[in-house]
Scaffold this active site. Structure first.
Site: not given
Ligand code: AHG
Ligand code: MN
Ligand code: MN
Length: 334
Positions: A63, A69, A92-93, A115, A117-118, A274
């Site tokens: 990602d 983050d 997660e990082e 995680d 920052l989610d 998560e």
């Molecule tokens: P993160 O920011 O830790 O990578 O997590 C994002 C996750 C979750 O929090 C969120 O519901 C989902 O990814 C969103 O994904 P889409 O953009 O694919 O919907």
């Molecule tokens: Mn997350």
């Molecule tokens: Mn995250």
């Protein structure tokens, strides 16, 4: 007016609920509370100090990583490293877990997963993000550095889990297996204060939460269930930060879904960082969490630190209904 109860006071008060508790878990939770305040401070002024935006790198699961983050990750690691109560962390990082050197030669009993920052795609546009954490008791020998097995335990083995939501106000919600309590940060005194005692999730609610943009990429049985939510005139809400969407369901009732898609055949969200910690909290509040293949999340064997799963999590009656739809529409010959 009743006297305020700070997070630290509450945690210490609860320590006596645990037979043989020696204060390590208590100390660890307090240290996570401190880290949360530091992250909160930076999240709140992110636009002012040049830490918005991408960090020009990808994390362990590919990602895009935002600068915040990395900041949140570093702060959490730093606080836990100094805590002395944490034998290691997995984030997660980071590709791999990080063993921490014992402080003053004392062997720590716990490891922490998080995680940092989610929902970080929301940062640059001032929409809520959160930190998710979980604590496991080590299964490896205490006189040696922690091992991967310490982090690859099933969700049923969590001894505590929680999250911090940096929203219109900042809240810390956590459970040690005896219900769920919520604390709101009072910025004037810099303390998390007990604001939501013994949170119970409504049996059902008026909201469903799913990235409906992927509708055509979901399995047919999941599409039937989403059609059903729409037929019931449920309101669709999707923030793009699981912790925020689950937080809404926890208080107002609802269901959050991240099904398997063609791009993510096993789902997108990570078991360790998560799905497990949030499922633990939701179950503790009376809710349910299962995969879209109908297995209870907390019972799933974890083989990889960055293992992904599909998830349906929320109000118990709504998760049960989703289960019925999926079972009915995926039955052979249907
Ligand atoms: P993160 O920011 O830790 O990578 O997590 C994002 C996750 C979750 O929090 C969120 O519901 C989902 O990814 C969103 O994904 P889409 O953009 O694919 O919907
Ligand atoms: Mn997350
Ligand atoms: Mn995250």
């Amino acid at each position: 007016m009743s006297r305020i109860v700070t997070l630290d006071e509450f945690i210490i008060h609860r320590q006596k609920d645990f037979a043989y508790a020696s204060g390590e878990l208590t100390g660890l939770l307090r240290d996570i509370g401190v880290a949360a305040k530091i992250v909160n401070r930076e999240v709140n002024k992110a636009g002012l100090i040049g830490i918005l935006g991408r960090a020009d790198s990808e994390n362990a699961t590919g990602d895009e990583v935002q600068k915040l983050d990395l900041f949140a990750n570093d702060k959490l690691i730093e606080c836990l490293r100094n805590s002395g109560e944490c034998a290691g962390i997995a984030s997660e990082e980071n590709e791999d877990f990080i063993p921490l050197i014992p402080v003053a030669g004392k062997a720590a009993k716990y490891v922490v997963i998080f995680d940092p920052l989610d929902g970080s795609s929301n940062i640059d546009v001032n929409v809520s993000v959160g930190t998710i954490f979980g604590i496991y008791r080590r299964v490896s020998p205490l006189d040696q550095p922690c091992q991967k097995e310490d982090f690859l335990q099933k969700g049923t083995e969590l001894v505590a889990a929680g999250y911090v939501l940096y929203g219109t106000s900042t809240m810390l919600v956590y459970s040690t297996g005896r219900g769920v309590n919520g604390f709101t940060l009072d910025p004037s005194i810099g303390e998390f204060c007990l604001s939501h005692r013994d949170i119970r999730m409504p049996d059902r609610g008026n909201y469903y939460s799913v990235n409906q943009g992927y509708y055509l990429k979901f399995d047919v049985e999941m599409r039937r269930y989403i059609d059903h939510c729409s037929d019931l005139n449920l309101r669709l809400r999707y923030i793009g930060s699981m912790v925020s969407d689950v937080h809404r369901s926890l208080f107002q009732g609802g269901i959050f879904l991240y099904p398997n898609t063609r791009k993510y055949p096993h789902g997108k969200l990570r078991m360790v960082y998560e799905c497990n910690p949030l499922s633990y909290i939701v179950e503790q509040a009376g809710g349910k969490a299962i995969t879209c293949q109908l297995q209870r999340i907390l019972d799933i064997e974890v083989h990889h630190l960055h293992q992904r799963e599909s998830i349906a999590i929320g109000s118990p009656a709504m998760v049960d209904e989703m289960r019925e739809f999926v079972a009915r529409y995926s039955a052979p010959g249907f």
